[in-house]
Write a protein that holds these residues in place. Structure first.
Motif, PDB file in Angstrom:
ATOM      1  N   LEU A 291      -4.316   4.163 -11.654  1.00 57.66           N
ATOM      2  CA  LEU A 291      -5.475   3.486 -11.079  1.00 57.66           C
ATOM      3  C   LEU A 291      -5.723   3.937  -9.647  1.00 57.66           C
ATOM      4  CD1 LEU A 291      -4.466  -0.081 -12.328  1.00 57.66           C
ATOM      5  CD2 LEU A 291      -6.007   1.545 -13.435  1.00 57.66           C
ATOM      6  N   ASP A 292      -6.956   3.789  -9.174  1.00 61.83           N
ATOM      7  CA  ASP A 292      -7.188   4.161  -7.776  1.00 61.83           C
ATOM      8  C   ASP A 292      -6.691   3.047  -6.855  1.00 61.83           C
ATOM      9  OD1 ASP A 292      -9.263   2.833  -6.107  1.00 61.83           O
ATOM     10  OD2 ASP A 292     -10.650   3.439  -7.679  1.00 61.83           O
ATOM     11  N   VAL A 293      -6.514   3.366  -5.573  1.00 65.89           N
ATOM     12  CA  VAL A 293      -5.739   2.474  -4.708  1.00 65.89           C
ATOM     13  C   VAL A 293      -6.249   1.038  -4.657  1.00 65.89           C
ATOM     14  CG1 VAL A 293      -4.655   2.261  -2.468  1.00 65.89           C
ATOM     15  CG2 VAL A 293      -5.403   4.441  -3.236  1.00 65.89           C
ATOM     16  N   THR A 294      -7.569   0.858  -4.602  1.00 64.15           N
ATOM     17  CA  THR A 294      -8.069  -0.514  -4.492  1.00 64.15           C
ATOM     18  C   THR A 294      -7.740  -1.310  -5.752  1.00 64.15           C
ATOM     19  OG1 THR A 294     -10.179   0.438  -5.150  1.00 64.15           O
ATOM     20  CG2 THR A 294      -9.957  -0.185  -2.856  1.00 64.15           C
TER      21      THR A 294
ATOM     22  N   ASP B 102      -6.181  -1.845   3.410  1.00 62.53           N
ATOM     23  CA  ASP B 102      -5.276  -2.904   2.948  1.00 62.53           C
ATOM     24  C   ASP B 102      -4.721  -2.626   1.557  1.00 62.53           C
ATOM     25  OD1 ASP B 102      -5.610  -4.235   5.287  1.00 62.53           O
ATOM     26  OD2 ASP B 102      -7.138  -5.625   4.538  1.00 62.53           O
ATOM     27  N   SER B 103      -5.396  -1.735   0.810  1.00 62.12           N
ATOM     28  CA  SER B 103      -4.969  -1.480  -0.565  1.00 62.12           C
ATOM     29  C   SER B 103      -3.777  -0.547  -0.662  1.00 62.12           C
ATOM     30  CB  SER B 103      -6.118  -0.856  -1.346  1.00 62.12           C
ATOM     31  OG  SER B 103      -7.191  -1.745  -1.422  1.00 62.12           O
ATOM     32  N   VAL B 104      -3.529   0.232   0.387  1.00 61.68           N
ATOM     33  CA  VAL B 104      -2.452   1.210   0.309  1.00 61.68           C
ATOM     34  C   VAL B 104      -1.108   0.485   0.224  1.00 61.68           C
ATOM     35  CG1 VAL B 104      -1.268   3.047   1.544  1.00 61.68           C
ATOM     36  CG2 VAL B 104      -3.749   2.916   1.594  1.00 61.68           C
ATOM     37  N   PRO B 105      -0.317   0.796  -0.819  1.00 59.60           N
ATOM     38  CA  PRO B 105       0.976   0.128  -0.925  1.00 59.60           C
ATOM     39  C   PRO B 105       1.840   0.485   0.286  1.00 59.60           C
ATOM     40  CG  PRO B 105       0.676   1.715  -2.726  1.00 59.60           C
ATOM     41  CD  PRO B 105      -0.516   1.825  -1.844  1.00 59.60           C
TER      42      PRO B 105
ATOM     43  N   GLN C 281      -5.387  -0.608  -7.888  1.00 59.20           N
ATOM     44  CA  GLN C 281      -3.926  -0.717  -7.909  1.00 59.20           C
ATOM     45  C   GLN C 281      -3.492  -1.969  -7.133  1.00 59.20           C
ATOM     46  OE1 GLN C 281      -2.219   2.994  -6.726  1.00 59.20           O
ATOM     47  NE2 GLN C 281      -0.293   2.086  -6.155  1.00 59.20           N
ATOM     48  N   ALA C 282      -4.073  -2.160  -5.965  1.00 58.90           N
ATOM     49  CA  ALA C 282      -3.719  -3.321  -5.147  1.00 58.90           C
ATOM     50  C   ALA C 282      -4.089  -4.617  -5.858  1.00 58.90           C
ATOM     51  CB  ALA C 282      -4.408  -3.239  -3.789  1.00 58.90           C
TER      52      ALA C 282
ATOM     53  N   GLU D 188     -13.464   4.597  -3.226  1.00 60.20           N
ATOM     54  CA  GLU D 188     -12.896   4.209  -4.505  1.00 60.20           C
ATOM     55  C   GLU D 188     -13.463   5.082  -5.623  1.00 60.20           C
ATOM     56  OE1 GLU D 188     -13.854   0.116  -5.283  1.00 60.20           O
ATOM     57  OE2 GLU D 188     -15.779   0.386  -4.300  1.00 60.20           O
ATOM     58  N   SER D 189     -12.863   4.926  -6.787  1.00 58.94           N
ATOM     59  CA  SER D 189     -13.261   5.711  -7.945  1.00 58.94           C
ATOM     60  C   SER D 189     -14.762   5.544  -8.205  1.00 58.94           C
ATOM     61  CB  SER D 189     -12.448   5.209  -9.137  1.00 58.94           C
ATOM     62  OG  SER D 189     -12.650   6.039 -10.222  1.00 58.94           O
TER      63      SER D 189
ATOM     64  N   THR E 157     -10.779  -2.846   3.438  1.00 55.84           N
ATOM     65  CA  THR E 157     -10.255  -3.071   2.087  1.00 55.84           C
ATOM     66  C   THR E 157      -9.459  -1.867   1.610  1.00 55.84           C
ATOM     67  OG1 THR E 157     -12.285  -4.279   1.654  1.00 55.84           O
ATOM     68  CG2 THR E 157     -10.905  -3.794  -0.248  1.00 55.84           C
ATOM     69  N   LEU E 158     -10.003  -0.677   1.852  1.00 55.11           N
ATOM     70  CA  LEU E 158      -9.291   0.530   1.429  1.00 55.11           C
ATOM     71  C   LEU E 158      -7.941   0.620   2.144  1.00 55.11           C
ATOM     72  CD1 LEU E 158     -11.950   3.391   1.342  1.00 55.11           C
ATOM     73  CD2 LEU E 158     -10.852   2.287  -0.601  1.00 55.11           C
TER      74      LEU E 158
ATOM     75  N   HIS F 184      -8.270   9.044  -2.732  1.00 56.62           N
ATOM     76  CA  HIS F 184      -8.597   7.620  -2.642  1.00 56.62           C
ATOM     77  C   HIS F 184      -7.529   6.880  -1.854  1.00 56.62           C
ATOM     78  CE1 HIS F 184      -5.686   6.610  -5.776  1.00 56.62           C
ATOM     79  NE2 HIS F 184      -6.139   7.642  -6.445  1.00 56.62           N
ATOM     80  N   ASN F 185      -6.540   7.611  -1.371  1.00 59.91           N
ATOM     81  CA  ASN F 185      -5.442   6.989  -0.635  1.00 59.91           C
ATOM     82  C   ASN F 185      -5.532   7.329   0.852  1.00 59.91           C
ATOM     83  OD1 ASN F 185      -2.929   6.439   0.569  1.00 59.91           O
ATOM     84  ND2 ASN F 185      -1.921   6.554  -1.423  1.00 59.91           N
TER      85      ASN F 185
END
Ligand SMILES: Nc1ncnc2c1ncn2[C@@H]1O[C@H](COP(=O)(O)OP(=O)(O)OP(=O)(O)O)[C@@H](O)[C@H]1O
Ligand SMILES: Nc1ncnc2c1ncn2[C@@H]1O[C@H](COP(=O)(O)OP(=O)(O)O)[C@@H](O)[C@H]1O
Ligand code: SF4
Ligand SMILES: [Mg+2]
Ligand SMILES: [Mg+2]
Lengths: 269, 328
Positions: free
Chosen positions: B191-194, A261-264, B196-197, A54-55, A258-259, A218-219
């Motif tokens: 925003l970064d992916v986390t 699961d965050s990907v749209p 963003q989610a 993450e950032s 978590t990373l 980050h993706n």
């Protein structure tokens, strides 16, 4: 199997080998920020290593240390078998041609008053590698490589879309025929459709020129399309590492989950 | 029944040095209260101009060259500045891609939320809420957007918050007037992916809890699919496909929609080469004739360059503007 990524190169002859990298920044109020806190990895020739996180997890700081754009607080960097951690300016300048970087924001990376042709030719001119007709031909070839029309050499950055500007940045990074390219979020500022085009160009170039990449994002879905191995970073440390397929199919860390699961993603239909 | 928002054959031209750009080229969209609509398309296709035009804050010298936009049945072109004051931020709120641009760096978050709360009270003819009440209500708004430590955030300046926190503050500001319509223009792109989610989950949750009516704009179909029931695909100033999100994703009819879907890298399944959409969006000053997508379309034939395809229905809810779409 490697026991500690800090000391064991995964490749018999890595092109790049980073050992125990640390970077401490001194922020305002005397506060210390350990942006990178003991990170090691190696990249084999022709391999693409992804770094995700993450950032603020320290990805760009690693990228800049590896290229000696900033000095590590501790640790060593080996490039093609040579310890470059303490290399002087002159030796580093000669090495520059071999290692290049492409940044996230193509809009700020190009000088608005220079044509695309001038931007791409700049590193060749600075290192006095080519001039005149030879230089012209090199720029044509570089435009071809990133699939831009040759006529674009006369255009100015404001006449190009974001994706086209990023292609110019990639062409410029390739001008000195580097072996190693650091790509720091090269598609994060771009549309998904343009991102697909840039990833495609990067894949082609890698095959065509046998390039080695350090690819930061980050993706995770983006990393998956291009990388062989991946490092997952959190708060300056590596929390997970392995071949892309294995890490994605079976992440061992909750943070990696978590990373992922965050990907749209599109709903299953 | 009257739609909450109806955009009817809307055309907009923006004068430029090289001539007028036909930025919106006959947009038709309607939205009932309680609905969620996603607008997806590449950057430069006119999404932001459309959103801002709905709010009466479109590009300064832009001229409507046909059609109209109705909000609650009234033509927005006829609204006075006074009418707008009762609408912007009150009945219609907007959240933007870059929260920093819309937060004042010189004032604390508490002060900015408090000012918005006072302004809404004034707009409703209610007495000005006192300091303590403004602070309580501001904290409630921050709690609503699931901001941790709302009291600390109230005393912070925008630069002291992370990108995700700032976007939550902006959503709280947008919700402060209990709007009937929320327009979110690329709310997660920066925003970064986390994060963003998280923001997408928050918006989803607010839609469910407050029964918000939402127009969400993005270049990322994945982000849109997470939030909206209906989706409109925009290309170079036109809506080229529209329908229920699940149906459009399961059976995209327009070649451009297919391209956008193919451009999305997947987190699982087979790793494939991303096809995407070749080429770039055309100039809107001198747009391609016929179907504006034809120079980039692999299925284009002579008719595509000659005639603009009309919107046709594949089923009552799903329509597409393509000469060669398979509607059977
Ligand atoms: N010059 C600097 N001075 C002080 N702190 C810094 C400096 N550069 C980076 N940092 C801090 O170091 C940490 C890591 O930053 P870095 O830019 O490497 O993150 P990143 O993983 O690349 O994040 P992003 O995804 O946002 O690009 C952050 O906490 C950042 O604030
Ligand atoms: N103020 C303006 N003046 C001139 N052209 C503009 C202005 N704002 C937007 N445009 C043009 O309108 C088109 C659509 O822009 P925009 O709505 O911002 O696209 P999107 O939000 O879909 O990325 C683009 O060609 C853009 O260059
Ligand atoms: S009308 Fe023709 S050019 Fe346009 S999308 Fe359909 S097939 Fe392609
Ligand atoms: Mg970074
Ligand atoms: Mg926009």
């Amino acid at each position: 199997m490697p026991t500690s990524p800090d000391v064991t190169p995964l490749h018999p002859s890595p092109l790049l080998h980073a050992i125990g990298l640390v970077k401490v920044f001194h922020a305002s109020g005397g506060r210390e920020v350990r942006a990178v806190d003991g990170v090691g990895f190696s990249i084999g020739t022709g391999e693409v290593l992804g770094i995700v996180g993450e950032s603020g997890s320290g990805k760009s700081t690693i990228a800049r240390m590896v290229l000696r754009l900033i000095e590590p607080s501790a640790g060593r960097i080996m490039f093609a078998g040579q310890d470059i951690t303490a290399l002087g300016d002159e030796a580093m300048r000669r090495l520059r041609g071999d290692m290049q970087i492409v940044f996230q924001n193509p809009h700020s990376a190009l000088n608005g008053r220079r044509t695309i042709g001038e931007a791409i030719a700049e590193p060749l001119r600075v290192q006095t590698i080519a001039r005149g007709a030879a230089l012209h031909a090199r720029v044509d070839r570089l435009l071809d490589l990133v699939s831009l029309p040759r006529a674009f050499r006369h255009r100015y950055p404001h006449e190009l879309s974001g994706g086209q500007k990023q292609r110019v940045c990639i062409a410029r990074a390739l001008a000195l025929e580097p072996r190693f390219l650091v790509l720091d979020e090269p598609t994060s500022a771009l549309d998904v459709s343009v991102q697909a085009q840039i990833l495609d160009v990067l894949g082609e170039l890698r095959r065509e020129l046998s390039l080695t990449y350090l690819f930061i994002s980050h993706n995770l879905a983006v990393v998956r399309t291009l990388c062989d191995r991946v490092l997952v970073m959190s708060q300056g440390r590596v929390v997970e590492e392995g071949p892309v397929a294995a890490v994605f199919a079976n992440p061992s860390q909750a943070y990696t989950r978590t990373l992922l699961d965050s990907v749209p993603r599109l709903p299953r239909i | 029944m009257n739609a909450l928002l109806a955009i009817e054959d809307y055309h907009l031209a923006i004068p430029t040095f090289d001539g007028p750009a036909q930025v919106l080229n006959g947009i038709d969209l309607a939205l009932d209260a309680g609905e969620t609509l996603g607008i997806v398309g590449e950057s430069g296709c006119g999404k932001t101009v459309l959103a801002r035009t709905i709010l009466g804050i479109g590009p300064g010298r832009a001229a409507c060259t046909g059609g109209r936009i109705l909000f609650e049945g009234r033509d927005v072109a006829a609204f006075s500045e006074r009418d707008w004051r009762g609408i912007r931020g009150v009945k219609i709120s907007m959240i933007f891609q870059d929260p920093m641009t819309y937060l004042n760096p010189l004032f604390t978050i508490g002060r900015q939320l408090g000012d918005a709360i006072a302004a809404h009270a004034r707009a409703q003819g209610a007495p000005r809420p006192g300091r303590a009440e403004r602070r309580t209500r501001a904290a409630e708004l921050l709690a609503q957007v699931a901001l941790r430590e709302p009291q600390r955030a109230l005393d912070s300046y925008p630069h002291q918050l992370s990108g995700g926190m700032r976007q939550r503050v902006l959503i709280a500001l947008a919700l402060s007037g209990k709007p009937r319509l929320l327009i979110a223009d690329e709310p997660t792109t920066a925003l970064d992916v986390t994060v963003q989610a998280q923001v997408l989950r928050l918006l989803r949750d607010l839609v469910d809890r407050l029964r918000l009516t939402v127009v969400m704009i993005s270049h990322d179909v994945g982000a849109i699919a997470a939030l909206t029931e209906r989706i409109a695909v925009m290309y170079a100033g036109n809506v080229v496909e529209e329908g229920p999100t699940t149906r459009v994703l399961a059976r995209p009819l327009h070649p451009y929609t297919r391209g956008l879907l193919a451009a999305l890298p997947a987190i699982d399944g087979e790793i494939r080469r991303l096809a995407g959409v070749p080429g770039t969006i055309p100039s809107l000053i001198d747009p391609p004739t016929g179907c504006r997508f034809h120079p980039r379309c692999s299925r284009a034939t002579a008719i595509c360059a000659a005639e603009r395809p009309a919107m046709r229905r594949a089923d009552p809810a799903h329509s597409v503007a393509c000469h060669h779409a398979d509607l059977s």
